[in-house]
Every structure is written in structure tokens, then in C-alpha cells.
Design a protein around this motif. Structure first.
Motif, PDB file in Angstrom:
ATOM      1  N   SER A 643     -59.408   2.600  26.984  1.00  0.00           N
ATOM      2  CA  SER A 643     -59.140   3.418  28.169  1.00  0.00           C
ATOM      3  C   SER A 643     -59.614   2.684  29.420  1.00  0.00           C
ATOM      4  O   SER A 643     -60.668   2.023  29.416  1.00  0.00           O
ATOM      5  CB  SER A 643     -59.868   4.762  28.068  1.00  0.00           C
ATOM      6  N   THR A 644     -58.835   2.782  30.481  1.00  0.00           N
ATOM      7  CA  THR A 644     -59.231   2.177  31.746  1.00  0.00           C
ATOM      8  C   THR A 644     -60.335   3.003  32.399  1.00  0.00           C
ATOM      9  O   THR A 644     -60.606   4.141  31.991  1.00  0.00           O
ATOM     10  CB  THR A 644     -58.034   2.067  32.691  1.00  0.00           C
ATOM     11  N   ARG A 645     -60.959   2.428  33.416  1.00  0.00           N
ATOM     12  CA  ARG A 645     -62.029   3.148  34.113  1.00  0.00           C
ATOM     13  C   ARG A 645     -61.502   4.436  34.751  1.00  0.00           C
ATOM     14  O   ARG A 645     -62.158   5.479  34.705  1.00  0.00           O
ATOM     15  CB  ARG A 645     -62.640   2.252  35.192  1.00  0.00           C
ATOM     16  N   SER A 646     -60.334   4.342  35.338  1.00  0.00           N
ATOM     17  CA  SER A 646     -59.768   5.531  35.997  1.00  0.00           C
ATOM     18  C   SER A 646     -59.412   6.603  34.973  1.00  0.00           C
ATOM     19  O   SER A 646     -59.637   7.798  35.219  1.00  0.00           O
ATOM     20  CB  SER A 646     -58.528   5.134  36.802  1.00  0.00           C
ATOM     21  N   MET A 649     -62.700   8.187  33.841  1.00  0.00           N
ATOM     22  CA  MET A 649     -63.296   9.029  34.883  1.00  0.00           C
ATOM     23  C   MET A 649     -62.527  10.345  35.040  1.00  0.00           C
ATOM     24  O   MET A 649     -63.132  11.420  35.181  1.00  0.00           O
ATOM     25  CB  MET A 649     -63.320   8.270  36.206  1.00  0.00           C
ATOM     26  N   ARG A 650     -61.214  10.281  34.989  1.00  0.00           N
ATOM     27  CA  ARG A 650     -60.406  11.493  35.104  1.00  0.00           C
ATOM     28  C   ARG A 650     -60.669  12.444  33.929  1.00  0.00           C
ATOM     29  O   ARG A 650     -60.781  13.669  34.109  1.00  0.00           O
ATOM     30  CB  ARG A 650     -58.925  11.122  35.170  1.00  0.00           C
ATOM     31  N   ALA A 651     -60.787  11.880  32.727  1.00  0.00           N
ATOM     32  CA  ALA A 651     -61.060  12.708  31.556  1.00  0.00           C
ATOM     33  C   ALA A 651     -62.431  13.366  31.656  1.00  0.00           C
ATOM     34  O   ALA A 651     -62.595  14.553  31.326  1.00  0.00           O
ATOM     35  CB  ALA A 651     -60.966  11.860  30.295  1.00  0.00           C
ATOM     36  N   ARG A 652     -63.429  12.633  32.131  1.00  0.00           N
ATOM     37  CA  ARG A 652     -64.773  13.195  32.256  1.00  0.00           C
ATOM     38  C   ARG A 652     -64.827  14.288  33.317  1.00  0.00           C
ATOM     39  O   ARG A 652     -65.514  15.312  33.132  1.00  0.00           O
ATOM     40  CB  ARG A 652     -65.754  12.075  32.602  1.00  0.00           C
ATOM     41  N   MET A 653     -64.111  14.120  34.414  1.00  0.00           N
ATOM     42  CA  MET A 653     -64.100  15.143  35.466  1.00  0.00           C
ATOM     43  C   MET A 653     -63.416  16.413  34.983  1.00  0.00           C
ATOM     44  O   MET A 653     -63.905  17.524  35.217  1.00  0.00           O
ATOM     45  CB  MET A 653     -63.398  14.593  36.712  1.00  0.00           C
ATOM     46  N   ASN A 654     -62.281  16.270  34.310  1.00  0.00           N
ATOM     47  CA  ASN A 654     -61.581  17.451  33.782  1.00  0.00           C
ATOM     48  C   ASN A 654     -62.417  18.165  32.732  1.00  0.00           C
ATOM     49  O   ASN A 654     -62.392  19.405  32.634  1.00  0.00           O
ATOM     50  CB  ASN A 654     -60.237  17.038  33.179  1.00  0.00           C
TER      51      ASN A 654
END
Length: 752
Positions: A643-646, A649-654
């Protein structure tokens, strides 16, 4: 080329009487005249016309005393101690024979008796080059370049200057090589002329590589091939739980009192900041020095530097001992050839030159190892060191500062250059270590599994080349736990190509190749050293199937208190044992249980609480669960090592905002990134992690990543395991409780 006749080399007293007529005994004076005596004197004063002065040697104390008495009558003197003939002794003697104005010009040079003249001739013949195709072996020289040529080595990375130096090597270098050989003999307490080798009585290497045809050797080989080992538990106060798999009922061998080459002692003391081994190093190095296979599963950050020093020392020590043995055998063959005698079989090498292979995961670990090798050699010249510093040296300081927020083990593993595709050859020379030597010209090869795979080629490729692995005598695989997080298939591919009969001869001298190489049994003489933070089924499989040393093998595995003791969060930890029928169906049984019982409960609970993290240790299981959840259109996100950084990060925020029901998280993603995932209320371990620290880290995230409103009674942790997860379970719950959890009638246990 036939040996030179003694008649052509011997000087009569009448000839030597005429030395007074030539003033300063210049070996080049014969070039200006055609007198045969001039040429004879030049030969006496030098070797093959080199600029070397007169040489007088004494084979007995009696001969020296006679010579001193004669010089005393003439008013001359000789230095008190002449350990061996050296150029400064020659110059002093030259002055006393007519090169100094303090001594009358009309002097008679008196030599030792007939026996001493013959011994001088023998020493002189030791430097004579000969045809190795007729007599076998290498010339009596210390030149590594010339020795490399006899291996048929082509150094793709060598400089033109090095090749010119090898071609332009003078006879002075030959003599210097002989002097260093004499010094090595003194260091090893070895008497070459008498074929009495004291160090072989103390050193396990000589016995290990010997062409032994005794009943004991056959018994050991049968025990290895049939896997009939005698397991001997050893209570080591330092390494703790140690099991010796003995092949010849030899048990624990006596510790070698002189394990190191003398030239390594002082550099090792300086490198180790001590005049002796530490207790930890002494315990682990003792097993290395016995040339038994070693699997050590107790490596820690605290002892990392000591352990790296220990196996670097063992690697260099092995190469130096082996190379010195070759040089001494070269001298034996030269003397035997010069005297017309038969030296017998002198087998001291394999098909190719590389003897030691070191497998490391990333460049920063290779950098630490090579630095220790160079310091142990105390090299006067470290060739291509600048290039090495650039390609393997520490990386960006900004990255190092960012890593300080990570755990200690992460900082240690990923500090500096973490490129995992590299390979480098190290050639050990007399006063230098040449880096980036071609593999066929190297003594030590340092590589990563993928870097080595790129060299050996694909399985069905046309440019496959693994001949340089045919004569590996010591294999060191460090950081096995990190290699498991890369691609273990590359490691197994390496084992399949080790110690195979090469496709080409590469110019090797078959008269010097050890018989067990020719018999195809060299894999039973290879020492395999595997070092890891913990023991895994993959490492255990290598220990069982690929560690086939006839000297036996040792497995060192510590006891564990359990990672559950490091959990500070007040969370009930539930361990559930799954009933599986057999090992081959364990993955399918686990997946069926998860999809039929666990996942439906997670989806139901997601109505009230959408903060569940599912930890999946295997990437294959991760992909299987991810595809299943996609087919069912579940509300989830997935974070893997790819997984890319973005995306991460999106998965962790959601996940933190409650926009998704659960998140899939792979063990490799945690190993490479250590994402601080926030908002975890329910932790589900699809399988236990390989690294025990990961268990406590993830459970403790439930405490540090939640706000104060998250009540502790709402937090839960569930881990699933099978009877085949014994090694993982032992590291998590502890050695004391693992048997109970695996064999008890109960299938569920709770740790609060």
C-alpha cells in the motif's frame, strides 16, 4: 621446467676466494663482462638477477660459531642474533667482506660447511617457479593476483593498475612472500620441513577438512544422511537452552585454546575494546570454531555488535588459515620439485576460490560486517573503499531522525541504507583487502538473497552461473527474521545451488582439490550458521534438511516469559485454539472458521462499534480474506506492505472516523512501517505474529490511540491459533504455559 642443478649453484672456496678482486660485490657487474665467474657470483649474491646483496645462512649453531671465530680473527663482527636472513644483515656482512674502508680490501670470505651450502640451495629452490601442470599447485609466492590466476578467476571489477602490478611483480616480492611465510609458520608453531604441524592438534579446522577415511568418518556421514542424531541437552549459563545433535558420540569438545591466527589477535582486541572475548562471544564463538552447524534463535539488539564481531572474526580466521595452508603447501611442492622428491598429495582447496558466503538482508547490515572485516585485517590499503562508503554507507540523516519515533528494533533494522539488492566480493591480500573483487577472485562474498538470485539467474535462464558457490565452506545467514519478511524463496534457491559440481573447471588444479569435493560430498563439510531473533518453521526446516555437517549441529533457542507480560492495556486477551485435522488443511480450516463464525460477528458488532482491526500474519491469507470481503461488499479497508503512503493514511483516517467497519492489516506492513493506527476498540489476530513484540505493540495501541471516552470494558482482544503454531504461541504466552494451551481439553483461555 626441470630443477636447477646443484652444480650450477654451488660456489667453491676457490671461487669465493676471488671475491676480493671484485671490490663491492655488485650482482649487476656480470652484465658488463663475459666472465663465467661473474655470472656465478651474481647468482650467489642475488636470486634470478634481482638487486639483492650477499646472503649467508646457518643451519646450526656450530656453523655460526665457526664463522664468527673466523671473522673475529679478521677484525670483523656479526650481529648477535640473526633470526633469518634479512637485507640489513646482508648489507652489514657486505661491509665486513670488503665494502667498508675500515676493513682491508684483501679479505677471504669463508662460508659454512657442505651441509650448510646444501640447505642454502634448498631455500633458494623454494622460490623457483615451476610448471604446475606437471607438478601441481602454485608457485611458492605470496602474490594473491598470481594465485587468483591459478583458479581461473576473472575479476570483472578489478583495476588495470592491479593487473599491471601483478604482471610486473619482481623477485624481491617473491622473497618478501617467503619471509611472510616464515613468519606465518612461526605464528602457527608449525614445522614445515618435518611435516609436524602443532596447530593441527589444537585446531578443529584441520580435522574438519581432512580427507578422513576412518570408520568414525563413515559413521558420521551415515548418521547425517539417515538423520540419526544423538540429541544432547546442554545447560549453557550464557546461551541457555542448547541442544547438540551429535553424529559421532563426541559430545562437547574441549574449547580450542588458540582459535585465532596470531595476526588477528591484536586487531580483534582493538575492535572488541577488550583483550579477550566477552562471555557471550566466547560461548557462541566456541560453537563456530568447532565447525558445527549452528542455528541461534536468541539474537538481540543488545548483543548485535558482539555477535557480528564474532562471526566476522570466524569468517576472516577461516580464510586466513586456509590460504596460509595453501601457501605452505606451495612451498613444499617447490622444495620437493627442486630436490627431485615426491611431495605426495597436497589437497587444500575446492573448485573455485570463494570459501565464505555471508547472506544479509539490507546494505546497512552488510556495511557493518565489511567494516569489521577491514578492521580485523588492519589493511594498509583498502581498495575501492570510497565507492563502498558511497554505496553502502549511512543514508540520509533526516530519515534517521524520523525513525527515532519508532521502536528500538525498527531503528536498528532500518537505520542507514536499507536497499535489499546488493552483492560484493572481498579478496583478502597480504596487506590489503580488495572490495568489489570478481566472485571467482573473492575469498568472501557478501550478498542479499535477491542480489545473489540476480547473479545466479532464473531457474530456466540461459545465463545461469552458480559455479562460484561450488566451494563454499562456511555459510553465514544473519537476520533470518528480516529475510522472512522479504522473500524466503530466494534463500531456499541459494541452498539448492550451494556445493554443486561446477559446469566449468575455471582453470582449477585438480591435483590440489580435496577428495570430498571430487566425490560430491562437500555439502557434508559445509558449516552453516543461521542467526535469528526467533525460531520459525522455515528456519527449523533448513536446520533439519540443509544443515548436514558431519561434525553435527547445534540449536540454541532461549526460553520466553511471553509477550503478554509486556501488555499494559487493561484488555481481556482471549486465546482460542482451532481444531485442525492436518497441517496441509490448516490454512483452509482457519479460513472457514473465520468466514463462518468470526466475520459475521464482526459485521453485527459494527452496527454499534466500527473500530475492529484484523491482523493477518501471512500475505497469502491477507489476499484471500481481502478478496472474500470484496465479493461480499463489506465496509472495510486494507493495509499491506504494498500500500502507498496515501492509501494507508486514507484507510487509517476512515477507520478512526468510523466510516468503515474494520481494517485488514498485514504483518509485513507493520514490520516495514509501524503505522500508529488510532481508534482500535477490538483487536482480532487471525493468526499470531511471528515477532512477539508485534503482539504487545498492537494490543497497547488500543490504550495509546483512543481518547479518554473509550471505556476499557469496551476493548477486546481475540487471538486464534492451532496446534501447529507452537513456536509463535510460546513467544506470546511464554514457555511455561505453551504446552498447557496446546494439549489441554479446553480450547479457550483468557489473560487479563
Amino acid at each position: 621446467m626441470p630443477p636447477p642443478s646443484k652444480k650450477s649453484k654451488r660456489l667453491s672456496r676457490k671461487d669465493l676466494q676471488q671475491l676480493k678482486d671484485y671490490g663491492e660485490l655488485d650482482p649487476l657487474s656480470s652484465a658488463s663482462g663475459g666472465n663465467d665467474l661473474d655470472e656465478l657470483i651474481s647468482r650467489a649474491m642475488s636470486k634470478n638477477g634481482s638487486h639483492r646483496q650477499a646472503e649467508v645462512r646457518f643451519s646450526s649453531k656450530k656453523g655460526r660459531e665457526r664463522y664468527e671465530r673466523h671473522l673475529g680473527k679478521q677484525g670483523a663482527f656479526l650481529p648477535k642474533k640473526e633470526k633469518s636472513a634479512r637485507p640489513d644483515a646482508y648489507s652489514r656482512l657486505l661491509k665486513s667482506l670488503g665494502g667498508s674502508s675500515a676493513i682491508p680490501a684483501k679479505r677471504t670470505a669463508v662460508v659454512s660447511d657442505e651441509e650448510e651450502e646444501e640447505e642454502e640451495e634448498e631455500e633458494e629452490y623454494a622460490a623457483v617457479d615451476y610448471d604446475k601442470s606437471e607438478h601441481g599447485g602454485l608457485p611458492a609466492t605470496d602474490s594473491e593476483d598470481e594465485a587468483a590466476a591459478d583458479y581461473g578467476q576473472v575479476d570483472a571489477g578489478s583495476d588495470d593498475q592491479d593487473e599491471q602490478e601483478g604482471e610486473a611483480r619482481s623477485e624481491d616480492d617473491l622473497s618478501e612472500g617467503e619471509e611472510e611465510e616464515e613468519q606465518a609458520n612461526e605464528e602457527d608453531d608449525t614445522e614445515i620441513d618435518g611435516f609436524k604441524e602443532v596447530f593441527e592438534l589444537k585446531d578443529y579446522l584441520a580435522a574438519h577438512v581432512a580427507d578422513d577415511d576412518s570408520p568414525l568418518a563413515h559413521k558420521k556421514l551415515a548418521a547425517v544422511t539417515q538423520k540419526e542424531y544423538k540429541q544432547v541437552p546442554i545447560d549453557d549459563p550464557i546461551l541457555r537452552n542448547t541442544v547438540l545433535f551429535d553424529t559421532g558420540n563426541e559430545g562437547i569438545k574441549e574449547r580450542n585454546p588458540r582459535p585465532l591466527k596470531q595476526r588477528l589477535v591484536k586487531p580483534f582486541h582493538k575492535l572488541n575494546n577488550s583483550d579477550r572475548f566477552t562471555d557471550y562471544q566466547a560461548s557462541i564463538f566456541n560453537w563456530f570454531d568447532q565447525y558445527r552447524d549452528v542455528v541461534y534463535a536468541g539474537r538481540t539488539i543488545e548483543h548485535d555488535d558482539e555477535l557480528t564481531t564474532a562471526y566476522a572474526l570466524h569468517a576472516v580466521n577461516h580464510v586466513l588459515k586456509s590460504r596460509d595452508r595453501e601457501r605452505k603447501n606451495n612451498a613444499r611442492l617447490a622444495r620437493a620439485h627442486a630436490t627431485g622428491k615426491d611431495a605426495g598429495e597436497l589437497r587444500d582447496r575446492g573448485f573455485t576460490r570463494p570459501r565464505v558466503l555471508v547472506i544479509l538482508p539490507v546494505r546497512n547490515s552488510a556495511y557493518r560486517f565489511v567494516e569489521k572485516v577491514l578492521r580485523l585485517l588492519s589493511s594498509e590499503q583498502e581498495m575501492t573503499k570510497t565507492r563502498f562508503e558511497k554505496e553502502f554507507g549511512p543514508g540520509n540523516e533526516d530519515d534517521s531522525k524520523a525513525n527515532k519515533r519508532k521502536p528500538a528494533d525498527y531503528q536498528h533494522t532500518f537505520a542507514g541504507n536499507i536497499d535489499d539488492a546488493f552483492r560484493i566480493g572481498i579478496q583478502l591480500r597480504n596487506n590489503a583487502a580488495k572490495l568489489y573483487a570478481g566472485f571467482y577472485a573473492s575469498d568472501i562474498i557478501v550478498a542479499s538473497p535477491i542480489g545473489l538470485r540476480m547473479t545466479t539467474g532464473a531457474e530456466k535462464g540461459e545465463r545461469r552461473d552458480f559455479d562460484f558457490l561450488s566451494s563454499i565452506e562456511v555459510l553465514i545467514v544473519d537476520n533470518c527474521d528480516t529475510l522472512l519478511m522479504q522473500n524466503w524463496d530466494h534463500v531456499m534457491h541459494m541452498f539448492t545451488n550451494l556445493n554443486r559440481t561446477p559446469k566449468k573447471d575455471h582453470g582449477c588444479d585438480f591435483s590440489r582439490i580435496r577428495n570430498w569435493y571430487l566425490d560430491g560430498t562437500s555439502k557434508y563439510r559445509r558449516q552453516t550458521i543461521m542467526l535469528s531473533d526467533y525460531l520459525t518453521p522455515e528456519v527449523q526446516a533448513v536446520f533439519t534438511n540443509n544443515c548436514q555437517n558431519i561434525e553435527g549441529k547445534v540449536r540454541i533457542k532461549p526460553s520466553y516469559a511471553g509477550a503478554v507480560t509486556d501488555v499494559v492495556a487493561q484488555v481481556p486477551q482471549i486465546f482460542k485454539r482451532l481444531g485442525v485435522k492436518r497441517l496441509l488443511s490448516a490454512a483452509d480450516d482457519r479460513f472457514s472458521h473465520f468466514t463462518e463464525q468470526v466475520l459475521p460477528d464482526i459485521e453485527k458488532s459494527a452496527v454499534g462499534d466500527k473500530h475492529t482491526l484484523i491482523f493477518v500474519p501471512s500475505y497469502f491469507d491477507f489476499v484471500r480474506i481481502r478478496n472474500y470481503c470484496k465479493e461480499r461488499a463489506c465496509s472495510f479497508a486494507a493495509i499491506s506492505e504494498y500500500s502507498t503512503r496515501s492509501e494507508a493514511m486514507r484507510a487509517r483516517m476512515n477507520f478512526y472516523d468510523g466510516k468503515i467497519s474494520f481494517i485488514l492489516y498485514s504483518e509485513r506492513a507493520h514490520f516495514f512501517h509501524r503505522y500508529p493506527i488510532k481508534g482500535i476498540h477490538n483487536m482480532v489476530f487471525y493468526g499470531l505474529p511471528e515477532h512477539p513484540l508485534f503482539y504487545s505493540e498492537l494490543v497497547n495501541l488500543m490504550l495509546t490511540s483512543n481518547d479518554e471516552t473509550a471505556a476499557s470494558e469496551l476493548l477486546s482482544c481475540t487471538a486464534f491459533f492451532t496446534k501447529y503454531d507452537q513456536l509463535k504461541l510460546e513467544r506470546v504466552v511464554g514457555t511455561r504455559l505453551v504446552t498447557q494451551l496446546l494439549t489441554s481439553e479446553k480450547s479457550q483461555y483468557t489473560f487479563a
